[in-house]
Design a protein around this motif. Structure first.
Motif, PDB file in Angstrom:
ATOM      1  N   UNK A  41       0.816  -1.216   0.000  1.00  0.00           N
ATOM      2  CA  UNK A  41       0.000   0.000   0.000  1.00  0.00           C
ATOM      3  C   UNK A  41       0.852   1.270   0.000  1.00  0.00           C
ATOM      4  N   UNK A  42       2.092   1.168   0.434  1.00  0.00           N
ATOM      5  CA  UNK A  42       2.952   2.349   0.536  1.00  0.00           C
ATOM      6  C   UNK A  42       3.379   2.787  -0.869  1.00  0.00           C
ATOM      7  N   UNK A  43       3.156   4.047  -1.186  1.00  0.00           N
ATOM      8  CA  UNK A  43       3.520   4.547  -2.512  1.00  0.00           C
ATOM      9  C   UNK A  43       2.800   3.820  -3.631  1.00  0.00           C
ATOM     10  N   UNK A  44       1.560   3.405  -3.370  1.00  0.00           N
ATOM     11  CA  UNK A  44       0.821   2.589  -4.335  1.00  0.00           C
ATOM     12  C   UNK A  44       0.740   3.247  -5.706  1.00  0.00           C
ATOM     13  N   UNK A  82       0.842   2.579 -11.188  1.00  0.00           N
ATOM     14  CA  UNK A  82       0.280   3.840 -11.684  1.00  0.00           C
ATOM     15  C   UNK A  82      -0.977   3.663 -12.539  1.00  0.00           C
ATOM     16  N   UNK A  83      -1.030   2.624 -13.357  1.00  0.00           N
ATOM     17  CA  UNK A  83      -2.201   2.435 -14.223  1.00  0.00           C
ATOM     18  C   UNK A  83      -3.446   2.154 -13.381  1.00  0.00           C
ATOM     19  N   UNK A  84      -3.346   1.212 -12.458  1.00  0.00           N
ATOM     20  CA  UNK A  84      -4.491   0.869 -11.616  1.00  0.00           C
ATOM     21  C   UNK A  84      -4.883   2.053 -10.732  1.00  0.00           C
ATOM     22  N   UNK A  85      -3.907   2.756 -10.172  1.00  0.00           N
ATOM     23  CA  UNK A  85      -4.184   3.915  -9.340  1.00  0.00           C
ATOM     24  C   UNK A  85      -4.964   4.965 -10.128  1.00  0.00           C
ATOM     25  N   UNK A  86      -4.503   5.275 -11.327  1.00  0.00           N
ATOM     26  CA  UNK A  86      -5.159   6.298 -12.142  1.00  0.00           C
ATOM     27  C   UNK A  86      -6.592   5.881 -12.483  1.00  0.00           C
ATOM     28  N   UNK A  87      -6.765   4.615 -12.879  1.00  0.00           N
ATOM     29  CA  UNK A  87      -8.104   4.118 -13.207  1.00  0.00           C
ATOM     30  C   UNK A  87      -9.030   4.181 -11.994  1.00  0.00           C
TER      31      UNK A  87
END
Length: 174
Positions: A142-145, A150-155
């Motif tokens: 979870x740290x710096x996820x 980045x792709x999943x975070x942005x989505x």
């Protein structure tokens, strides 16, 4: 250096607004305010432990005052939603400011009153202001996820509606 602890829904989305600002020494995603020591994500996500997903920020108040952290915090959340944030629902996604000393508490109360008086929101501000409780860092993945995935975070962030909400409610300050 001091610590500031904020719960604003998914902790992944509460890291990026604060990181890389002058005076920010670090940000840890974790859990606070619950009844279980060293909880896991699997426990917290059930909503049964009483924990909030939160971020704990280490900051230099000379370079980045607590008042500025509060201003930025309010711009990341729906302070009128008692049941979670955006598409994340449940007690673990409620909003709260966890204060580490009396000065932080006073400043948090002042900032909440100012937001209430601003008329920006038609519903009452329900974000709690509570004394800091034990903070347990979340699992390493979870740290710096946002950097690791980045792709999943942005989505996920787009689907949540967070960015659209921020733009709609805070466009003149962003």
């Amino acid at each position: 250096m001091e610590k500031a602890t904020f719960a604003g829904g998914c902790f992944w989305c509460m890291v990026t607004p604060f990181e890389e600002l002058p005076g920010i020494g670090g940000i840890v995603s974790g859990y606070t305010g619950g009844s279980v020591e060293n909880p896991t994500y699997e426990q917290v996500k059930t909503g049964q432990t009483g924990h909030w997903e939160a971020v704990q920020i280490t900051f230099d108040p000379e370079l980045f005052p607590y008042e500025r952290l509060l201003e930025l915090y309010w711009q990341q959340i729906v302070p009128t939603d008692p049941d979670g944030q955006f598409h994340d629902r449940g007690s673990q996604y409620r909003t709260a400011i966890f204060t580490h000393n009396e000065k932080q508490h006073e400043l948090a109360v002042q900032s909440k009153k100012a937001l209430e008086a601003s008329g920006r929101f038609s519903k009452p501000i329900v974000t709690e202001i509570l004394p800091a409780a034990p903070f347990y860092p979340a699992e390493e993945y979870h740290q710096g996820y946002h950097k690791k995935n980045p792709k999943h975070y942005k989505e996920d962030r787009e689907k949540s509606g967070r960015d659209a909400y921020i733009q709609e409610h805070w466009k003149e300050t962003t």
